[in-house]
Write an enzyme that holds these catalytic residues in place. Structure first.
Site, mmCIF file in Angstrom:
data_model
loop_
_atom_site.group_PDB
_atom_site.id
_atom_site.type_symbol
_atom_site.label_atom_id
_atom_site.label_comp_id
_atom_site.label_asym_id
_atom_site.label_seq_id
_atom_site.Cartn_x
_atom_site.Cartn_y
_atom_site.Cartn_z
ATOM 1 N N HIS A 1 0.875 -1.176 0.000
ATOM 2 C CA HIS A 1 0.000 0.000 0.000
ATOM 3 C C HIS A 1 0.911 1.224 0.000
ATOM 4 C CE1 HIS A 1 -2.450 -2.918 2.376
ATOM 5 N NE2 HIS A 1 -3.514 -2.302 1.921
ATOM 6 N N ASP B 1 2.197 2.086 3.424
ATOM 7 C CA ASP B 1 3.126 1.133 4.056
ATOM 8 C C ASP B 1 4.552 1.555 3.770
ATOM 9 O OD1 ASP B 1 0.868 -0.559 4.323
ATOM 10 O OD2 ASP B 1 1.393 -1.679 2.512
HETATM 11 C C1 XUL Z 1 -7.568 -6.298 4.540
HETATM 12 C C2 XUL Z 1 -6.855 -6.755 3.363
HETATM 13 C C3 XUL Z 1 -6.007 -5.762 2.696
HETATM 14 C C4 XUL Z 1 -5.997 -5.848 1.207
HETATM 15 C C5 XUL Z 1 -5.236 -4.727 0.547
HETATM 16 O O1 XUL Z 1 -8.320 -7.261 5.161
HETATM 17 O O2 XUL Z 1 -6.951 -7.904 2.984
HETATM 18 O O3 XUL Z 1 -4.727 -5.882 3.231
HETATM 19 O O4 XUL Z 1 -5.447 -7.042 0.774
HETATM 20 O O5 XUL Z 1 -5.706 -3.488 0.915
#
Ligand code: XUL
Ligand code: CO
Length: 443
Positions: free
Chosen positions: A103, A106
């Site tokens: 992300h 992150d």
């Molecule tokens: C949350 C989840 C996230 C997504 C990406 O439950 O799975 O980490 O994979 O935003």
């Protein structure tokens, strides 16, 4: 080379076979071994999730962080961000996983303004690009964190305030830019806080329209910038909101049809989200694949706690079924198995990150071997095929092709008389399936 963050693993993790007792070796994952026409590594396309692996703190609803990661010691957030990127590429290289996922927030800290946040991200993405070039590790997908910042408390695309949605758009724009710069094979939308807690204060109809409009904008932007990878939407039934608009695979497919997005997005199916929705992992995988929209997988496992515990996948029976779906659809295009999984709060050591991933990689590699054998033996498929044989010709084929009418079927039923009761043989099928898991010694 700079600082070494994982000295406990001096060499890349190697395949040693099932007789090995070395915990820091693969017992099933043999990257270049050809199974069903391609190397294991190309079937599985393993990715390490930056958020859990590098940024996980061990916090849970009852207590804050408990890990003291050596890459989190820098005196500024940006220094920590650079160190974390170095540590991540060291980890993924030593693990021999070909991909990573992230992300935006992150990898780089949010700044005090849109411009500062963008500059932070760009600086770290340049660093990541250099590390990708050095190591050959690739990006499976990127995404934007539209759920942690307080502004997203009532949603991002589905917020009652369009200014919040504009901030989300700014983030998604730059996260797509980052994904393109890093040659990402995909870009994921997970709902985050796109849902609601109470209808008493919510315009459900409009919030779903807002979400569709947002997705369309993001996809148009990505394509206008030359992004050729896949866009994914990742279903999840609850957490953080009580009612998420992307509840499960079937709900998402309905949403995509309703808003004419069916050709624009594939599904990223996460095992623990399926079980939270009251389904099995394989149910949602088959549902997505049946609609021709299975794109990628977030591999993990949820035990009996009742929330999204994101454990490493260790359930062979379920993952064999997952690999059956993936093999039968002809494999991933741009997707893969991303470990959206984390070590437990009490697994304090950095070596535990290796144990978790090696365990998950071996589970999926073993599952691949078993699924391939099941397909080659053909016995399970032959049984299912036989069970539906009546639909292949005659009246069954006519119904399926849309050529039959109710009147005609009434006549047919009357003429044929009562249908025979035929056992589904579930107990026998379960026993035979288990033989592949436990007694055929597949490795
Ligand atoms: C949350 C989840 C996230 C997504 C990406 O439950 O799975 O980490 O994979 O935003
Ligand atoms: Co996920």
């Amino acid at each position: 080379m700079g600082k070494e963050y994982f000295p406990e693993v001096s060499q890349p993790i190697a395949y040693e076979g099932v007789d090995s007792d070395n915990p820091l070796a693969f017992h099933y994952y043999d990257a270049d071994r050809v199974v069903a026409g391609r190397p294991m590594k190309d079937h599985l396309r393993f990715a390490v999730a930056y958020w859990h692996t590098m940024r996980g703190t061990g916090s849970d609803p009852f207590g804050g962080g408990v890990y003291d990661r050596p890459w989190g010691q820098g005196s500024t957030e940006m220094e920590q961000a650079h160190d974390t990127m170095d540590a991540s590429f060291e980890f993924v290289s030593k693990l021999t996983a070909p991909f990573w996922c992230f992300h935006d927030r992150d990898i780089a800290p949010e700044g005090g303004s849109v411009a500062e946040s963008n500059a932070n991200l760009k600086e770290i993405v340049d660093h990541a690009e250099q590390k990708q070039n050095e190591t050959g590790i690739k990006l499976l997908w990127g995404t934007a964190n539209l759920f942690s910042h307080p502004r997203y408390t009532h949603g991002a695309a589905t917020n009652p305030d369009p200014l919040v949605t504009a901030h989300a758009a700014a983030q998604v724009r730059r996260a797509i830019d980052a994904t393109i710069q890093l040659g990402g094979a995909g870009y994921t939308f997970w709902g985050g806080r796109e849902g609601y807690a109470s209808l008493i204060n919510t315009n459900l109809k409009q919030e779903r329209e807002q979400l569709a409009a947002f997705l369309k904008m993001a996809i148009a932007y990505g394509r206008s910038q030359g992004f050729e990878g896949d866009f994914y939407i990742e279903p999840k039934p609850g957490e953080p909101t009580t009612h998420q608009y992307d509840y499960d695979a079937a709900t998402v497919i309905g949403f995509l049809h309703e808003f004419d997005l069916m050709n624009d997005l594939k599904l990223n199916i996460e095992a623990n989200h399926c079980t939270l929705a009251g389904h099995t992992f394989e149910h949602d995988l088959q549902t997505a694949a049946a609609a021709g929209r299975l794109g990628s997988v977030d591999a993990n496992h949820g035990a009996i706690l009742g929330w999204d515990t994101d454990e490493y996948p260790t359930d062979l029976a379920s993952n064999v079924q997952a690999l059956l779906v993936v093999l039968k659809m002809g494999g991933f295009t741009n997707g893969g198995f991303n470990f959206d999984a984390k070590v437990r709060r009490g697994s304090f050591d950095t070596v535990d990150l290796f144990h978790g991933h090696i365990s998950g990689m071996d589970t999926l590699a073993h599952s691949l071997l078993i699924a391939d054998r099941i397909i080659q033996d053909g016995e399970i498929d032959a049984f299912i095929d036989q069970r539906y044989a009546g639909w292949k010709e005659g009246i069954g084929a006519k119904i399926l092709s849309g050529g039959a009418t109710l009147e005609e079927l009434e006549e047919y039923a009357a003429a044929q008389g009562e249908a025979e009761k035929r056992s589904g043989r579930q107990e026998l099928r379960e026993r035979l399936f288990n033989k592949y898991i436990y007694s055929k010694n597949i490795h």
